[in-house]
Design a protein around this motif. Structure first.
Motif, short mmCIF file in Angstrom:
data_model
loop_
_atom_site.label_atom_id
_atom_site.label_comp_id
_atom_site.label_asym_id
_atom_site.label_seq_id
_atom_site.Cartn_x
_atom_site.Cartn_y
_atom_site.Cartn_z
N THR A 211 47.01 36.47 -21.74
CA THR A 211 46.95 35.31 -20.60
C THR A 211 47.87 34.58 -21.14
O THR A 211 48.82 33.94 -21.47
N ALA A 212 48.34 33.80 -19.54
CA ALA A 212 48.80 32.75 -19.67
C ALA A 212 48.98 31.40 -20.53
O ALA A 212 47.32 31.25 -20.62
N GLU A 213 49.64 31.28 -21.60
CA GLU A 213 49.26 30.04 -22.43
C GLU A 213 50.73 29.07 -22.44
O GLU A 213 51.77 28.94 -21.58
N THR A 214 50.15 27.67 -23.56
CA THR A 214 51.64 26.60 -23.51
C THR A 214 53.02 27.65 -23.94
O THR A 214 53.01 28.15 -24.50
N PHE A 215 54.02 27.39 -22.49
CA PHE A 215 55.21 27.74 -23.42
C PHE A 215 56.52 26.61 -23.32
O PHE A 215 56.39 26.10 -22.41
N GLY A 216 56.73 26.26 -24.18
CA GLY A 216 57.75 25.32 -24.31
C GLY A 216 58.88 25.92 -24.05
O GLY A 216 59.80 26.99 -24.27
N LEU A 217 59.81 24.62 -23.27
CA LEU A 217 61.29 24.24 -22.70
C LEU A 217 61.96 23.63 -23.93
O LEU A 217 61.80 22.93 -23.93
N GLN A 218 63.01 24.42 -24.24
CA GLN A 218 64.12 23.57 -24.80
C GLN A 218 64.85 22.43 -24.29
O GLN A 218 65.64 22.75 -23.23
N ALA A 219 65.32 21.64 -25.20
CA ALA A 219 65.54 20.31 -24.40
C ALA A 219 67.46 21.01 -24.30
O ALA A 219 68.27 21.68 -25.39
N LYS A 221 69.61 18.43 -22.53
CA LYS A 221 69.88 17.12 -22.79
C LYS A 221 68.80 16.43 -22.46
O LYS A 221 68.05 16.61 -22.02
N ALA A 222 68.16 16.18 -24.49
CA ALA A 222 67.39 15.47 -24.59
C ALA A 222 67.12 14.29 -23.56
O ALA A 222 67.49 13.41 -22.70
N ASN A 223 65.40 14.40 -23.07
CA ASN A 223 64.44 13.64 -22.29
C ASN A 223 64.81 13.89 -20.57
O ASN A 223 64.71 13.00 -20.05
N GLU A 224 65.71 14.74 -20.54
CA GLU A 224 66.70 14.74 -19.20
C GLU A 224 66.49 16.88 -18.82
O GLU A 224 66.04 16.92 -17.31
N VAL A 225 66.51 17.05 -19.42
CA VAL A 225 67.40 18.67 -19.19
C VAL A 225 66.23 19.57 -19.77
O VAL A 225 66.78 19.52 -21.04
N TYR A 226 65.54 20.18 -19.46
CA TYR A 226 64.99 20.69 -20.63
C TYR A 226 64.89 22.45 -19.98
O TYR A 226 64.68 22.62 -18.07
N ALA A 227 65.06 23.44 -21.27
CA ALA A 227 64.78 25.28 -20.00
C ALA A 227 65.46 25.98 -20.84
O ALA A 227 64.88 25.79 -22.19
N SER A 228 63.79 27.51 -20.58
CA SER A 228 64.49 28.61 -21.29
C SER A 228 64.27 29.57 -20.60
O SER A 228 63.33 29.82 -19.20
N VAL A 229 65.12 30.86 -20.87
CA VAL A 229 64.75 32.43 -20.60
C VAL A 229 63.20 32.74 -21.12
O VAL A 229 62.24 32.23 -21.70
N ILE A 230 62.59 33.09 -19.56
CA ILE A 230 61.53 33.16 -19.22
C ILE A 230 61.00 34.85 -18.45
O ILE A 230 62.00 35.74 -17.97
N MET A 231 59.53 35.24 -19.47
CA MET A 231 59.35 36.89 -18.40
C MET A 231 59.38 36.17 -16.56
O MET A 231 58.74 35.67 -16.62
#
Length: 297
Positions: A211-219, A221-231
């Motif tokens: 099931t879908a759950e909370t998926f955190g993105l990594q900083a 550039k702090a406070n500006e850009v967040y990203a993650s590899v994701i299915m």
């Protein structure tokens, strides 16, 4: 008479040489040779620790599998290379153990994975993304079954391995209205997503589970850009935590995250609402603007 004897001897020598050449040619058709590989990465980039994401890094390891039979079925009895781990050293892939063709004529089919991993089920191998381990989660797959799936032979050495991303990449870029006193400190950025499934390597398809759950993105550039590899999947809701308050943006329609694509969502954050600036889809190459919209917190 002497000349006739010499001529006959010469003919015998020619015949013997011809026989020897025929024997050597016949042996060369069945003598196993070592398999070597060369690599490239589709869509130009990958997650990298060195900053050069257009190629593999020194010390990277890939798994190589090879089998005979048919292109669409990896039967255990037909595996001739079973997870030979190739490490990039001095610009060359060095295999452990060494990889050999069965012979010079039998068609072979190839699969390679990065990062290196042992596979028991080629049609339903469990996969999962660890947001804290981006490089390990950026699963790359190369399949080479030859032209029209006819396989490759020893004369096709080195085997070309062109890797494709199996995952998508999600990027959130944040800007702030002047309602904030400067750039606020962001505690976390997340979306709602599924994070387990199985992959069919030969088809390059991930089937989601759970099931879908909370998926955190990594900083990035702090406070500006967040990203993650994701299915690859659809996402719609994004949460930015600032000063103990959750700022939530829900897109009007689900956003499709496609394998090999980088989806960038640009949000404008205010104290009372979040607005969508734009959505951009990258090929981990050239970008294309998609849709706009707005939502109230």
């Amino acid at each position: 008479m002497k000349k006739m004897i010499l001529f006959a001897a010469a003919l015998a020598a020619v015949a013997l040489t011809s026989c020897n050449n025929d024997n050597e040619q016949a042996q060369s058709q069945t003598k196993p040779e070592y398999i070597t590989v060369s690599t490239s990465i589709d869509n130009l980039t990958r997650v990298s620790t060195t900053g050069n994401a257009s190629r593999f890094d020194e010390g990277d390891k890939i798994s190589v599998y090879a089998w005979t039979g048919t292109a669409d079925e990896v039967a255990a009895t037909n595996l001739v290379v079973n997870n030979s781990v190739n490490e990039l050293k001095g610009g060359k892939w060095l295999p452990t153990p060494l990889m050999k063709w069965v012979d010079m004529a039998t068609p072979h089919f190839f699969l390679s994975l990065y990062p290196a991993r042992n596979v028991a089920d080629f049609k339903a191998d469990p996969v999962k993304v660890d947001p804290a381990k981006q490089m390990e989660s950026d699963l790359l797959v190369a399949v080479n079954t030859g032209q029209s799936k006819a396989g490759l032979k020893a004369t096709d050495n080195p085997v070309q391995l062109r890797f494709d991303h199996m995952m998508s990449k999600l990027v959130l870029e944040l800007t702030y209205r002047n309602e904030f006193d400067g750039t606020p400190a962001v505690a976390s950025v997340s979306t709602e997503a599924k994070n387990e499934g199985t992959i069919d390597y030969l088809k390059g398809v991930i089937t989601l589970g759970g099931t879908a759950e909370t998926f955190g993105l990594q900083a990035q550039k702090a406070n500006e850009v967040y990203a993650s590899v994701i299915m690859p999947q659809e996402v719609q809701k994004f949460t930015i935590a600032i000063d103990g308050k959750n700022y939530v943006y829900t897109h009007p329609a689900p956003l499709a995250l496609v394998k090999g694509k980088k989806q960038t969502v640009k949000l404008i954050v205010g104290r009372n609402r979040i607005e969508l600036d734009q959505v951009v889809i990258n090929d981990w190459g050239a970008a294309e603007d998609i849709t706009g919209g707005e939502a109230v917190d």
